[in-house]
Scaffold this motif. Structure first.
Motif, PDB file in Angstrom:
ATOM      1  N   ALA A 102      16.230 -65.058  12.619  1.00  0.00           N
ATOM      2  CA  ALA A 102      16.737 -63.862  11.927  1.00  0.00           C
ATOM      3  C   ALA A 102      17.143 -64.249  10.505  1.00  0.00           C
ATOM      4  CB  ALA A 102      17.912 -63.261  12.682  1.00  0.00           C
ATOM      5  N   PRO A 103      16.177 -64.453   9.625  1.00  0.00           N
ATOM      6  CA  PRO A 103      16.490 -64.873   8.263  1.00  0.00           C
ATOM      7  C   PRO A 103      17.093 -63.756   7.435  1.00  0.00           C
ATOM      8  CG  PRO A 103      14.147 -64.465   8.480  1.00  0.00           C
ATOM      9  CD  PRO A 103      14.730 -64.324   9.858  1.00  0.00           C
ATOM     10  N   THR A 104      17.756 -64.150   6.335  1.00  0.00           N
ATOM     11  CA  THR A 104      18.283 -63.199   5.370  1.00  0.00           C
ATOM     12  C   THR A 104      17.863 -63.643   3.974  1.00  0.00           C
ATOM     13  OG1 THR A 104      20.382 -64.399   5.145  1.00  0.00           O
ATOM     14  CG2 THR A 104      20.278 -62.650   6.817  1.00  0.00           C
ATOM     15  N   LEU A 105      17.902 -62.705   3.032  1.00  0.00           N
ATOM     16  CA  LEU A 105      17.562 -62.987   1.636  1.00  0.00           C
ATOM     17  C   LEU A 105      18.625 -62.378   0.733  1.00  0.00           C
ATOM     18  CD1 LEU A 105      13.699 -62.332   1.376  1.00  0.00           C
ATOM     19  CD2 LEU A 105      14.876 -64.485   0.889  1.00  0.00           C
ATOM     20  N   ALA A 106      19.086 -63.174  -0.239  1.00  0.00           N
ATOM     21  CA  ALA A 106      20.077 -62.668  -1.192  1.00  0.00           C
ATOM     22  C   ALA A 106      19.798 -63.283  -2.558  1.00  0.00           C
ATOM     23  CB  ALA A 106      21.486 -63.011  -0.737  1.00  0.00           C
ATOM     24  N   PRO A 107      19.899 -62.482  -3.630  1.00  0.00           N
ATOM     25  CA  PRO A 107      19.643 -63.012  -4.972  1.00  0.00           C
ATOM     26  C   PRO A 107      20.787 -63.897  -5.455  1.00  0.00           C
ATOM     27  CG  PRO A 107      20.342 -60.734  -5.101  1.00  0.00           C
ATOM     28  CD  PRO A 107      20.215 -61.045  -3.646  1.00  0.00           C
ATOM     29  N   GLU A 108      20.452 -65.025  -6.068  1.00  0.00           N
ATOM     30  CA  GLU A 108      21.448 -65.905  -6.674  1.00  0.00           C
ATOM     31  C   GLU A 108      21.368 -65.878  -8.192  1.00  0.00           C
ATOM     32  OE1 GLU A 108      22.276 -69.777  -5.444  1.00  0.00           O
ATOM     33  OE2 GLU A 108      23.166 -69.035  -3.575  1.00  0.00           O
ATOM     34  N   ARG A 109      20.174 -65.600  -8.727  1.00  0.00           N
ATOM     35  CA  ARG A 109      20.007 -65.622 -10.180  1.00  0.00           C
ATOM     36  C   ARG A 109      18.800 -64.783 -10.553  1.00  0.00           C
ATOM     37  NH1 ARG A 109      19.359 -71.228 -13.677  1.00  0.00           N
ATOM     38  NH2 ARG A 109      19.962 -70.383 -15.710  1.00  0.00           N
ATOM     39  N   THR A 110      18.910 -64.033 -11.616  1.00  0.00           N
ATOM     40  CA  THR A 110      17.808 -63.223 -12.122  1.00  0.00           C
ATOM     41  C   THR A 110      17.661 -63.475 -13.616  1.00  0.00           C
ATOM     42  OG1 THR A 110      18.180 -61.492 -10.458  1.00  0.00           O
ATOM     43  CG2 THR A 110      16.886 -60.888 -12.394  1.00  0.00           C
ATOM     44  N   VAL A 111      16.422 -63.781 -14.038  1.00  0.00           N
ATOM     45  CA  VAL A 111      16.147 -64.061 -15.440  1.00  0.00           C
ATOM     46  C   VAL A 111      15.044 -63.121 -15.915  1.00  0.00           C
ATOM     47  CG1 VAL A 111      15.405 -65.787 -17.122  1.00  0.00           C
ATOM     48  CG2 VAL A 111      16.781 -66.484 -15.144  1.00  0.00           C
ATOM     49  N   ALA A 112      15.266 -62.462 -17.050  1.00  0.00           N
ATOM     50  CA  ALA A 112      14.260 -61.558 -17.608  1.00  0.00           C
ATOM     51  C   ALA A 112      13.098 -62.365 -18.183  1.00  0.00           C
ATOM     52  CB  ALA A 112      14.871 -60.681 -18.686  1.00  0.00           C
ATOM     53  N   LEU A 113      11.889 -61.884 -17.970  1.00  0.00           N
ATOM     54  CA  LEU A 113      10.721 -62.524 -18.557  1.00  0.00           C
ATOM     55  C   LEU A 113      10.641 -62.191 -20.043  1.00  0.00           C
ATOM     56  CD1 LEU A 113       7.991 -61.763 -15.836  1.00  0.00           C
ATOM     57  CD2 LEU A 113       9.400 -63.822 -16.076  1.00  0.00           C
ATOM     58  N   PRO A 114      10.107 -63.113 -20.863  1.00  0.00           N
ATOM     59  CA  PRO A 114       9.982 -62.828 -22.298  1.00  0.00           C
ATOM     60  C   PRO A 114       8.901 -61.806 -22.621  1.00  0.00           C
ATOM     61  CG  PRO A 114       9.369 -65.105 -21.798  1.00  0.00           C
ATOM     62  CD  PRO A 114       9.744 -64.474 -20.519  1.00  0.00           C
ATOM     63  N   SER A 115       7.993 -61.569 -21.680  1.00  0.00           N
ATOM     64  CA  SER A 115       6.979 -60.522 -21.830  1.00  0.00           C
ATOM     65  C   SER A 115       6.696 -59.957 -20.447  1.00  0.00           C
ATOM     66  CB  SER A 115       5.702 -61.076 -22.474  1.00  0.00           C
ATOM     67  OG  SER A 115       5.110 -62.078 -21.658  1.00  0.00           O
ATOM     68  N   PRO A 116       6.274 -58.690 -20.365  1.00  0.00           N
ATOM     69  CA  PRO A 116       6.114 -58.055 -19.055  1.00  0.00           C
ATOM     70  C   PRO A 116       4.812 -58.441 -18.368  1.00  0.00           C
ATOM     71  CG  PRO A 116       5.549 -56.506 -20.788  1.00  0.00           C
ATOM     72  CD  PRO A 116       6.040 -57.749 -21.473  1.00  0.00           C
ATOM     73  N   GLY A 117       4.740 -58.043 -17.104  1.00  0.00           N
ATOM     74  CA  GLY A 117       3.514 -58.250 -16.339  1.00  0.00           C
ATOM     75  C   GLY A 117       3.442 -59.605 -15.674  1.00  0.00           C
ATOM     76  N   GLY A 118       4.552 -60.054 -15.054  1.00  0.00           N
ATOM     77  CA  GLY A 118       4.552 -61.324 -14.344  1.00  0.00           C
ATOM     78  C   GLY A 118       3.428 -61.393 -13.327  1.00  0.00           C
ATOM     79  N   HIS A 119       2.673 -62.493 -13.340  1.00  0.00           N
ATOM     80  CA  HIS A 119       1.515 -62.552 -12.449  1.00  0.00           C
ATOM     81  C   HIS A 119       1.434 -63.804 -11.589  1.00  0.00           C
ATOM     82  CE1 HIS A 119      -2.550 -62.102 -10.911  1.00  0.00           C
ATOM     83  NE2 HIS A 119      -2.436 -60.830 -11.244  1.00  0.00           N
ATOM     84  N   ASP A 120       1.680 -64.984 -12.149  1.00  0.00           N
ATOM     85  CA  ASP A 120       1.552 -66.177 -11.323  1.00  0.00           C
ATOM     86  C   ASP A 120       2.756 -67.082 -11.491  1.00  0.00           C
ATOM     87  OD1 ASP A 120       0.226 -67.579  -9.354  1.00  0.00           O
ATOM     88  OD2 ASP A 120      -0.940 -68.795 -10.749  1.00  0.00           O
TER      89      ASP A 120
END
Length: 322
Positions: A210-228
């Motif tokens: 029974a896993p769980t997921l919680a955010p620890e850190r969020t960083v904005a990308l310098p340009s949109p459209g994250g792909h890989d």
């Protein structure tokens, strides 16, 4: 359709053997050290003909049989027959090693299939077919045997309890718009996930069942459209990140983007343990707007072309996370 001569693939002493007709013998290449490259080769004219192919960049002509060291697709024989309806547009493949040392392959398909199989045997360890077709784009093996998935249309990162059985479908979910990539960090014990405009570090908690997921850190990308999202092998602090317009190296410790490459529309990017960069970008004459028949290598610079292929991503064939 790609044209490859017949090649028999077997196993001896832990090596993949490609037996080349007329060559009078076999050549052996270790499957773990990053010398080989795996491609997901789609086929829009015949979904059943789509393949994962492991190729040898040392062979200059990829139409020759000796260039291909391994291939896979779902069948009844390898235990994936009931999931084959979700196959036809493979979107990612990774080589990993379980805690006990066994090599495994993870694969995702935009039509819904996600699976883990033995390598090089190719037999099912775990698999699901998400019939809602959330456009799966990436998978990752976690230390407890569970599997993380990223889906673009679904807008989620999930951790499936794959450790609990070959068809286990329970999961924890984290909402991430246009999620494209997942990458485990064994140093920080975090799951990095790439979305459209952010890269997120997720803490995997709970239990294997029974896993769980919680955010620890969020960083904005310098340009949109994250792909890989892939590791910079040999540098445990850095990740490769591609967006619609650029390719970056991201520092996990500082949360900063340390270098920028003016490579637009890169669908996959990674590097070998020796620092050579491997990437794919769409070709104008390919069957879809996202495929190519060519993999580009930098440092040293060259390309390898598989005639007639519809390659979406290329992956350095190494089980290393760092």
């Amino acid at each position: 359709m790609r044209r490859l001569a017949s090649v028999a693939v077997g196993v001896a002493a832990g090596l993949v053997l490609a037996v080349v007709p007329g060559a009078g013998g076999a050549t052996a290449v270790t499957p773990y050290d990053g010398r080989l490259v795996a491609v997901v080769d789609q086929d829009t004219s015949d979904f059943s003909a789509a393949r994962v192919r492991v190729m040898d960049p040392a062979v200059k002509d990829w139409s020759r049989a000796e260039a291909q060291k391994w291939e896979w697709h779902p069948t009844g024989e390898n235990g994936f027959g009931e999931l084959a309806a979700g196959w036809g547009a493979p979107s990612d493949v990774k080589l990993r090693r379980e805690r006990g040392g066994r090599a495994v392959v993870l694969v995702t398909d935009s039509l819904g299939l996600a699976g883990v199989m033995s390598y090089p045997g190719g037999r099912r360890i775990w698999g699901v077919n998400l019939s809602s077709q959330p456009n799966l784009h990436s998978a990752e093996l976690l230390p407890d045997g569970n599997v993380a998935l990223a889906a673009t249309r679904g807008g989620f990162v999930r951790v499936y309890s794959a450790s609990q059985g070959s068809s286990s479908v329970s999961y924890a979910e984290f909402a991430l718009p246009r999620a494209h990539g997942v990458q485990w960090d064994p140093v920080r014990k975090l799951l990095w996930a790439l979305g459209d405009t952010t890269v997120v570090a997720l803490k995997v908690g709970g239990t294997a069942a029974a896993p769980t997921l919680a955010p620890e850190r969020t960083v904005a990308l310098p340009s949109p459209g994250g792909h890989d999202l892939t590791p910079v092998l040999g540098d445990p602090d850095r990740l490769w990140i591609s967006t619609t317009s650029f390719v970056y190296q991201f520092s996990k410790s500082t949360g900063k983007f340390m270098s920028t490459h003016d490579w637009p529309d890169v669908r996959s990017v990674g590097s070998t343990p020796r620092g050579q960069v491997v990437r794919t970008s769409p070709a104008p004459d390919c069957a879809t707007s996202w495929c190519t028949d060519t993999v580009t290598f930098s440092g040293p610079d060259f390309t390898r072309t598989l005639p007639g292929a519809e390659i979406y991503k290329a992956r350095v064939w190494s089980y290393r996370y760092l």
